[in-house]
Design a protein around this motif. Structure first.
Motif, PDB file in Angstrom:
ATOM      1  N   THR A  40      68.913 -44.715 -28.729  1.00  0.00           N
ATOM      2  CA  THR A  40      70.644 -45.463 -29.054  1.00  0.00           C
ATOM      3  C   THR A  40      72.031 -44.802 -28.447  1.00  0.00           C
ATOM      4  O   THR A  40      71.851 -44.202 -28.020  1.00  0.00           O
ATOM      5  CB  THR A  40      70.618 -44.554 -30.582  1.00  0.00           C
ATOM      6  N   ASP A  71      64.154 -46.639 -29.774  1.00  0.00           N
ATOM      7  CA  ASP A  71      65.112 -46.552 -30.679  1.00  0.00           C
ATOM      8  C   ASP A  71      65.269 -48.077 -30.781  1.00  0.00           C
ATOM      9  O   ASP A  71      64.998 -49.241 -31.346  1.00  0.00           O
ATOM     10  CB  ASP A  71      66.539 -46.055 -31.316  1.00  0.00           C
ATOM     11  N   ARG A 221      76.653 -39.962 -30.227  1.00  0.00           N
ATOM     12  CA  ARG A 221      75.626 -38.745 -29.802  1.00  0.00           C
ATOM     13  C   ARG A 221      75.859 -38.101 -29.212  1.00  0.00           C
ATOM     14  O   ARG A 221      77.338 -37.674 -28.628  1.00  0.00           O
ATOM     15  CB  ARG A 221      74.887 -39.974 -28.787  1.00  0.00           C
ATOM     16  N   GLY A 251      74.404 -37.756 -35.636  1.00  0.00           N
ATOM     17  CA  GLY A 251      73.463 -37.931 -34.260  1.00  0.00           C
ATOM     18  C   GLY A 251      72.959 -36.968 -33.977  1.00  0.00           C
ATOM     19  O   GLY A 251      72.644 -36.056 -34.830  1.00  0.00           O
ATOM     20  N   ASP A 252      72.269 -36.945 -32.865  1.00  0.00           N
ATOM     21  CA  ASP A 252      71.821 -35.864 -32.587  1.00  0.00           C
ATOM     22  C   ASP A 252      72.730 -34.221 -32.534  1.00  0.00           C
ATOM     23  O   ASP A 252      72.800 -33.763 -31.128  1.00  0.00           O
ATOM     24  CB  ASP A 252      70.647 -36.207 -31.371  1.00  0.00           C
ATOM     25  N   LYS A 269      69.494 -38.305 -36.316  1.00  0.00           N
ATOM     26  CA  LYS A 269      70.467 -39.130 -35.753  1.00  0.00           C
ATOM     27  C   LYS A 269      69.492 -40.625 -37.195  1.00  0.00           C
ATOM     28  O   LYS A 269      68.801 -40.144 -38.103  1.00  0.00           O
ATOM     29  CB  LYS A 269      69.585 -39.845 -34.853  1.00  0.00           C
ATOM     30  N   THR A 271      68.779 -44.135 -37.546  1.00  0.00           N
ATOM     31  CA  THR A 271      68.204 -45.637 -37.003  1.00  0.00           C
ATOM     32  C   THR A 271      68.317 -47.108 -37.809  1.00  0.00           C
ATOM     33  O   THR A 271      68.433 -48.028 -37.391  1.00  0.00           O
ATOM     34  CB  THR A 271      66.892 -45.454 -35.974  1.00  0.00           C
TER      35      THR A 271
END
Length: 390
Positions: A40, A71, A221, A251-252, A269, A271
């Protein structure tokens, strides 16, 4: 633990070697891409879009480094013959051997074109290629001031790079100045091509209400240049000032969960494209706190759905966004982070008491995206560049 993981990946790479070599010898297309990842990310989305622009040519794509997730892998596989190099693309002792194998194959392909971005393997490959191989690279954002940047890493190969793609005029000026400083002949300035990123748009015009609580989206990210902590500090000050803003962090960013205030929602996150689209349509604004950028896809996604940008003035962002143009709000990135945070909050205070301008800005950014970042122009320009002599 890191050493064990690297050892495991090296062993996996060695096991994969026969399959990698077989895939290389089986390449039939004369268009070959070199990208580092399929995880991603905005850059990865752009790389995928470039591949799609010529995918009917049965193109090949090498992934030269280890991806953080899979992803986008299926999309890369759908649109290209995907060859993962695992540690053959990054471990020095393995990379040298793999470069020779790949170069040997490419040198046998008539009218071969190689296209790379963000991949040191790609640049290391260039000296082993025949002079008639056409080489194209993409630089998302100018980072010549950093020794580790691709601008610097690619310098010694400039004479063998036939075309360099960048994102806008601001970057072009910096690139030409960088060439001059490094005594690159002015003729190479002619090899620089501007191609904007693209976003799919529809005929829908998003008309948002800006009267009540404003929703401000932060999508990124979790990497250092995105400055997630700076974003969180801004939200905390807004909470202290009791500003009627809801911030959504996508996001992560799990490591920041205990640091956020009650005015921030973390989704993790995302997707799922439709779910992400829902958040962009819900948002009144999109915020960028990055240390550097090209022109982030997050802005295009938000702007195409009427979200007004507020951002540091990095990369190509100031070319298109400003209060003078009525397309967004910019914060001077040349200051220390405390001053940047203060300026973000001041601007948000201004926005809170001048909401009537947001409606106008929202319509303007939708119009801007359709004119400057449309899919047709992007595809036409990349097809023309890549297929120039095919």
């Amino acid at each position: 633990m890191k050493k064990i993981k690297k050892l495991q990946l090296t062993l996996k790479s060695i096991i994969k070697y026969p399959k990698i070599v077989y895939d290389i010898t089986s390449i039939k297309s004369n268009i070959i891409f070199f990208f580092p990842h399929y995880n991603t990310g905005g850059a990865e989305e752009v790389h995928l879009d470039i591949i799609k622009s010529v995918s009917e040519q049965n193109v090949t794509c090498f992934i030269t480094e280890q991806s953080k997730d899979s992803d986008l892998k299926s999309q890369f596989e759908k649109n290209s013959k995907l060859i993962e190099l695992y540690r053959w693309g990054s471990k020095i002792s393995l990379k040298k051997a793999m470069i020779k194998i790949i170069a040997r194959k490419i040198n046998t392909i008539p009218n071969a074109v190689i296209f790379g971005c963000n991949s040191r393997f790609f640049y290391d490959l260039i000296p082993f290629l025949s002079k008639d191989i056409r080489v194209i690279d993409l630089i998302h954002t100018f980072l010549g001031e950093y020794n580790y940047s691709m601008d610097n890493y690619s310098l010694k190969h400039i004479s063998n790079i036939h075309s360099r793609v960048i994102l806008g005029e601001n970057q072009k000026k910096k690139q030409i100045s960088f060439y001059t400083e490094n005594k690159i002949h002015p003729d190479f300035n002619e090899r620089i091509h501007i191609i904007h990123n693209k976003i799919s748009t529809s005929n829908t015009i998003y008309k948002k209400e800006f009267d009540d609580q404003l929703t401000i989206l932060f999508v990124a990210r979790n990497s250092e240049e995105k400055r997630a902590q700076l974003f969180i500090d801004i939200t905390k000050t807004c909470l202290e000032l009791k500003l009627p803003f809801e911030f959504i962090m996508i996001g992560d960013f799990n490591e920041y969960f205990d640091k956020i205030g009650s005015n921030v929602t973390m989704t993790g996150k995302i997707t799922d494209k439709l779910l992400l689209q829902f958040y962009y349509e819900k948002a009144h604004m999109v915020i960028i706190t990055s240390k550097f950028e090209g022109f982030p896809m997050v802005l295009l996604e938000g702007m195409s759905r009427g979200a007004v940008p507020i951002s540091t003035n990095v990369g190509e962002i100031p070319t298109y966004l400003s209060e003078d143009k009525q397309t967004g709000f910019l914060i001077d990135n040349s200051q220390d982070e405390l001053k940047i945070r203060t300026d973000f909050v001041k601007k948000l205070l201004f926005i809170n008491t001048n909401r009537e301008i947001l409606k106008k800005y929202s319509l303007k950014v939708q119009e801007l995206v359709k004119i400057e970042f449309n899919e047709e122009t992007f595809t036409e320009k990349y097809r023309s560049l890549i297929k120039e002599k095919i």
